[in-house]
Motif scaffolding. Structure first.
Motif, PDB file in Angstrom:
ATOM      1  N   THR A 123       5.657   5.503   0.891  1.00  0.00           N
ATOM      2  CA  THR A 123       5.542   6.286  -0.340  1.00  0.00           C
ATOM      3  C   THR A 123       5.977   5.443  -1.531  1.00  0.00           C
ATOM      4  OG1 THR A 123       7.794   7.196  -0.303  1.00  0.00           O
ATOM      5  CG2 THR A 123       6.105   8.384   0.954  1.00  0.00           C
TER       6      THR A 123
ATOM      7  N   THR B 186       1.622   5.523  -1.283  1.00  0.00           N
ATOM      8  CA  THR B 186       1.094   6.835  -1.632  1.00  0.00           C
ATOM      9  C   THR B 186       1.839   7.336  -2.855  1.00  0.00           C
ATOM     10  OG1 THR B 186       0.638   7.304   0.702  1.00  0.00           O
ATOM     11  CG2 THR B 186       0.677   9.179  -0.826  1.00  0.00           C
TER      12      THR B 186
ATOM     13  N   GLU C 128       0.850  -1.183   0.000  1.00  0.00           N
ATOM     14  CA  GLU C 128       0.000   0.000   0.000  1.00  0.00           C
ATOM     15  C   GLU C 128       0.891   1.241   0.000  1.00  0.00           C
ATOM     16  OE1 GLU C 128      -2.699  -0.298   3.283  1.00  0.00           O
ATOM     17  OE2 GLU C 128      -3.862  -1.917   2.348  1.00  0.00           O
TER      18      GLU C 128
ATOM     19  N   SER D 166      -2.375  10.212  -4.207  1.00  0.00           N
ATOM     20  CA  SER D 166      -3.411   9.188  -4.345  1.00  0.00           C
ATOM     21  C   SER D 166      -2.901   7.839  -3.853  1.00  0.00           C
ATOM     22  CB  SER D 166      -3.856   9.075  -5.807  1.00  0.00           C
ATOM     23  OG  SER D 166      -2.768   8.680  -6.631  1.00  0.00           O
ATOM     24  N   PRO D 167      -3.810   6.960  -3.393  1.00  0.00           N
ATOM     25  CA  PRO D 167      -3.399   5.640  -2.917  1.00  0.00           C
ATOM     26  C   PRO D 167      -3.152   4.685  -4.084  1.00  0.00           C
ATOM     27  CG  PRO D 167      -5.763   5.882  -2.687  1.00  0.00           C
ATOM     28  CD  PRO D 167      -5.255   7.204  -3.189  1.00  0.00           C
ATOM     29  N   TRP D 168      -2.218   3.777  -3.885  1.00  0.00           N
ATOM     30  CA  TRP D 168      -1.905   2.724  -4.872  1.00  0.00           C
ATOM     31  C   TRP D 168      -1.651   1.446  -4.097  1.00  0.00           C
ATOM     32  CZ3 TRP D 168       1.891  -0.803  -5.872  1.00  0.00           C
ATOM     33  CH2 TRP D 168       1.987  -1.324  -7.174  1.00  0.00           C
ATOM     34  N   SER D 169      -2.184   0.347  -4.580  1.00  0.00           N
ATOM     35  CA  SER D 169      -2.015  -0.893  -3.840  1.00  0.00           C
ATOM     36  C   SER D 169      -1.866  -2.074  -4.780  1.00  0.00           C
ATOM     37  CB  SER D 169      -3.200  -1.129  -2.890  1.00  0.00           C
ATOM     38  OG  SER D 169      -4.405  -1.248  -3.624  1.00  0.00           O
TER      39      SER D 169
ATOM     40  N   GLU E 257       4.177  -0.717   3.508  1.00  0.00           N
ATOM     41  CA  GLU E 257       3.450   0.536   3.395  1.00  0.00           C
ATOM     42  C   GLU E 257       4.435   1.700   3.356  1.00  0.00           C
ATOM     43  OE1 GLU E 257       0.769   0.851   6.654  1.00  0.00           O
ATOM     44  OE2 GLU E 257      -0.141  -1.117   6.322  1.00  0.00           O
TER      45      GLU E 257
END
Length: 271
Positions: free
Chosen positions: A210, A189, A187, A194-197, A208
């Protein structure tokens, strides 16, 4: 493919602008890769761009030369860099521009179902182009560090992050380790916030942080200790120690930074 090609061209343009107009002294500045100057980073990209063109246009010729090159291990890559050190800086720059143009022309003709050979497993057309973008960004980071340039992260990092996740089994296999025992949820940023996973929701193992830190880790340009990534779970911990988004022998990675980056961009303990 159109989006990937556009992003590869943009990444190429950013690197080209960074080295445009450098004087002879700047071309010889040491980069964080031990024994490599700025010129070596650019000649490396040029040589492998030409190799990529052969892979796409004449895959059988590429396959025939592959075993001998792989048998040389890390020494082969260093020997290629050394072989180009007598070239004037302007010639290295011209070589990079011409080799990249040739490869882009070849990539533009790739059919989506094509699987060109490379120095690791054969890859889909999309992954092949993504790998060239990743290499451009990674070696561009070495050049930026040497020149003391702070690059602005872009949305193009999503390609590097995707490749880094997909290459997780390769990082284990190339070191003779058992396949990852459990799935890992990543997960991140993105540069725009915006989030990216990637990976299954609810996985016990997670990474988790950046997107920039994750990408620097998987291309082995920063040690985990020098990122803000949060890692949980045995599989995730092992992966972040061996993560390798690029093909070839196991990379040595970078030692943790032990002092602030100097004006030349190199930090004590960075290898």
């Amino acid at each position: 493919m159109d989006e990937l090609m556009a992003d590869l061209r943009a990444e190429t343009a950013e690197l080209d602008a960074m080295i445009q107009g450098l004087d002879a002294t700047a071309w010889e500045l040491p980069t964080p890769a031990e024994g490599w100057a700025v010129r070596d980073q650019i000649s490396h990209l040029a040589w492998f761009d030409d190799a990529a063109t052969v892979s796409v246009t004449d895959p059988e010729r590429f396959r025939a030369a592959l075993p001998a090159f792989l048998a040389r291990g890390h020494a082969g890559v260093d020997e290629l860099a050394a072989a180009s050190r007598d070239l004037p800086a302007a010639s290295v720059h011209d070589w990079f521009r011409a080799a990249r143009a040739r490869s882009l022309e070849a990539f533009a003709r790739l059919e989506p179902g094509t699987r060109p050979p490379w120095y690791g497993p054969d890859m889909s057309a999309a992954s092949f182009v993504t790998a060239r973008l990743m290499e451009t960004w990674a070696h561009g980071q070495d050049v930026a560090d040497a020149l003391g340039v702070a690059r602005t992260p872009t949305a193009r990092l999503r390609h590097v992050a995707t490749l880094g996740v997909r290459a997780m089994p390769y990082g284990f296999a190339i070191r003779g380790l058992p396949a990852p025992a459990r799935p890992v949820r990543v997960e991140l940023t993105a540069p725009d916030g915006s989030p990216w996973s990637a990976g299954p929701e609810g996985a016990e193992d997670t990474v988790e942080g950046t997107m920039l830190d994750f990408c620097l880790l998987v291309v082995q340009r920063r040690h985990l200790a020098d990122t803000s990534l949060k890692v949980r779970g045995t599989t995730a911990e092992t992966w972040t120690a061996v993560a390798q988004a690029f093909a070839g022998p196991p990379g040595g990675g970078r030692a943790p930074l032990r002092s602030a980056i100097t004006p030349s961009g190199i930090s004590q303990g960075n290898t």
